[in-house]
Design a protein around this motif. Structure first.
Motif, PDB file in Angstrom:
ATOM      1  N   ILE A 222     -14.092  32.236  23.141  1.00  0.00           N
ATOM      2  CA  ILE A 222     -14.856  31.224  23.600  1.00  0.00           C
ATOM      3  C   ILE A 222     -14.249  29.815  23.936  1.00  0.00           C
ATOM      4  O   ILE A 222     -13.319  29.672  23.324  1.00  0.00           O
ATOM      5  N   CYS A 223     -14.609  29.170  24.933  1.00  0.00           N
ATOM      6  CA  CYS A 223     -14.028  27.906  25.129  1.00  0.00           C
ATOM      7  C   CYS A 223     -15.082  26.851  25.875  1.00  0.00           C
ATOM      8  O   CYS A 223     -16.069  27.529  26.197  1.00  0.00           O
ATOM      9  N   PRO A 224     -15.117  25.710  25.732  1.00  0.00           N
ATOM     10  CA  PRO A 224     -16.009  24.877  26.508  1.00  0.00           C
ATOM     11  C   PRO A 224     -15.695  24.634  27.980  1.00  0.00           C
ATOM     12  O   PRO A 224     -14.767  25.125  28.268  1.00  0.00           O
ATOM     13  N   GLY A 225     -16.603  23.832  28.621  1.00  0.00           N
ATOM     14  CA  GLY A 225     -16.412  23.775  29.961  1.00  0.00           C
ATOM     15  C   GLY A 225     -15.333  22.885  30.298  1.00  0.00           C
ATOM     16  O   GLY A 225     -14.819  23.072  31.640  1.00  0.00           O
ATOM     17  N   ASN A 226     -14.630  22.055  29.508  1.00  0.00           N
ATOM     18  CA  ASN A 226     -13.605  21.199  29.739  1.00  0.00           C
ATOM     19  C   ASN A 226     -12.215  22.008  29.547  1.00  0.00           C
ATOM     20  O   ASN A 226     -11.000  21.553  29.834  1.00  0.00           O
ATOM     21  N   ALA A 227     -12.252  23.109  29.248  1.00  0.00           N
ATOM     22  CA  ALA A 227     -10.818  23.973  28.936  1.00  0.00           C
ATOM     23  C   ALA A 227     -10.161  24.186  30.279  1.00  0.00           C
ATOM     24  O   ALA A 227     -10.538  24.169  31.408  1.00  0.00           O
ATOM     25  N   HIS A 228      -8.707  24.207  29.900  1.00  0.00           N
ATOM     26  CA  HIS A 228      -7.851  24.298  30.788  1.00  0.00           C
ATOM     27  C   HIS A 228      -8.183  25.676  31.579  1.00  0.00           C
ATOM     28  O   HIS A 228      -8.627  26.681  31.056  1.00  0.00           O
ATOM     29  N   PRO A 229      -7.818  25.847  32.793  1.00  0.00           N
ATOM     30  CA  PRO A 229      -8.121  26.829  33.693  1.00  0.00           C
ATOM     31  C   PRO A 229      -7.479  28.262  33.078  1.00  0.00           C
ATOM     32  O   PRO A 229      -8.199  29.370  33.217  1.00  0.00           O
ATOM     33  N   GLU A 230      -6.277  28.124  32.639  1.00  0.00           N
ATOM     34  CA  GLU A 230      -5.663  29.344  32.020  1.00  0.00           C
ATOM     35  C   GLU A 230      -6.421  29.843  30.776  1.00  0.00           C
ATOM     36  O   GLU A 230      -6.438  31.179  30.430  1.00  0.00           O
TER      37      GLU A 230
END
Length: 267
Positions: A222-230
């Motif tokens: 999982i990741c948050p909305g601010n994560a790097h596109p990759e």
């Protein structure tokens, strides 16, 4: 802990930009909503551990200042170099893992990282510089950024011991030993606790978090909305969830959505 049949056994998370950030203060405290999630995971039979560029010992104060009742299975710091457990409020290093990585770091510093630090500081004027023993970052004075990036693009293939990341939007670069990767402490936890990838969920936001998202290490991400596109791309490829909100709030959203998606019962 009473583990649900298919519920994961370990949640591994980055700190900066993943659990921490998003304008919440103080920064030296894990947000309460995240703490509640960690405790719910623990009650559901899923332990948690940190995996960050922070050194391990400062994380003790971060955990002590936060509201969760549960405690991490492991604290991992320095981009996978350190691995430890909390015992009576103190850090006990996992050995020989940590000692072996420190020995390797000393070798790389002598042969590659220290000469590179001297090279860059001698060639470019720094507006800001950071070096903590394993992580080197430099922001040049105005007017030197493009020349510095051009130089680093030429030098990078000649420095296989180092990972050099150019960050145009931040007007800087950072470098660290290539052997330091965030999958290594998870692999050690897997070995020590007989864990398999399908029992592990990982969370991160930046490119150094991608090694955690190796299918041989974790089946869920999982990741948050601010994560790097990759990072977002990798999470979705793994069938994971990208939170709508940034940082900790996004991680809470993403984990709850992952539970719903996989039919996991979160206590």
């Amino acid at each position: 802990m009473n583990r649900t049949e298919s519920f994961p056994r370990l949640f591994v998370t980055d700190l900066d930009g993943t659990l921490l950030g998003g304008g919440l203060r103080p920064y030296s405290r894990i947000p309460d909503a995240v703490c509640r999630l960690l405790d719910r995971l623990d009650r559901s039979g899923c332990q948690w551990m940190t995996n960050t560029a922070w050194e391990a010992r400062p994380q003790i104060d971060l955990i002590a200042a936060s509201s969760m009742v549960s405690r991490p299975l492991y604290i991992s710091g320095s981009v996978g170099m350190e691995l430890g457990v909390l015992k009576g409020g103190e850090l006990a290093e996992v050995q020989p893992y940590t000692a072996q990585h420190r020995e390797r770091l000393a070798e790389v510093c002598r042969s590659g990282l220290h000469p590179f630090v001297k090279e860059m500081c001698g060639r470019f004027d720094s507006g800001f510089i950071l070096f903590n023993g394993f992580w080197f970052a430099l922001t040049p004075v105005e007017g030197q950024l493009e020349a510095m990036f051009a130089y680093l693009r030429e030098r990078q293939p000649q420095l296989p011991e180092l990972v050099i990341s150019l960050l145009p939007h931040e007007k800087r670069f950072h470098a660290h030993p290539a052997f330091l990767t965030k999958d290594k402490p998870i692999r050690e936890a897997m070995r020590l606790h007989d864990l398999t990838p399908d029992q592990i969920v990982v969370a991160g936001d930046e490119l150094p978090d991608l090694p955690m998202m190796d299918p041989a290490v974790a089946a869920h991400a999982i990741c948050p909305g601010n994560a790097h596109p990759e990072v977002k791309r990798r999470v979705l490829e793994m069938g994971g969830v990208v939170g709508e909100a940034d940082c900790g709030a996004g991680i809470v959203q993403a984990f709850e959505a992952l539970c719903a998606k996989n039919g996991w019962q979160l206590n």
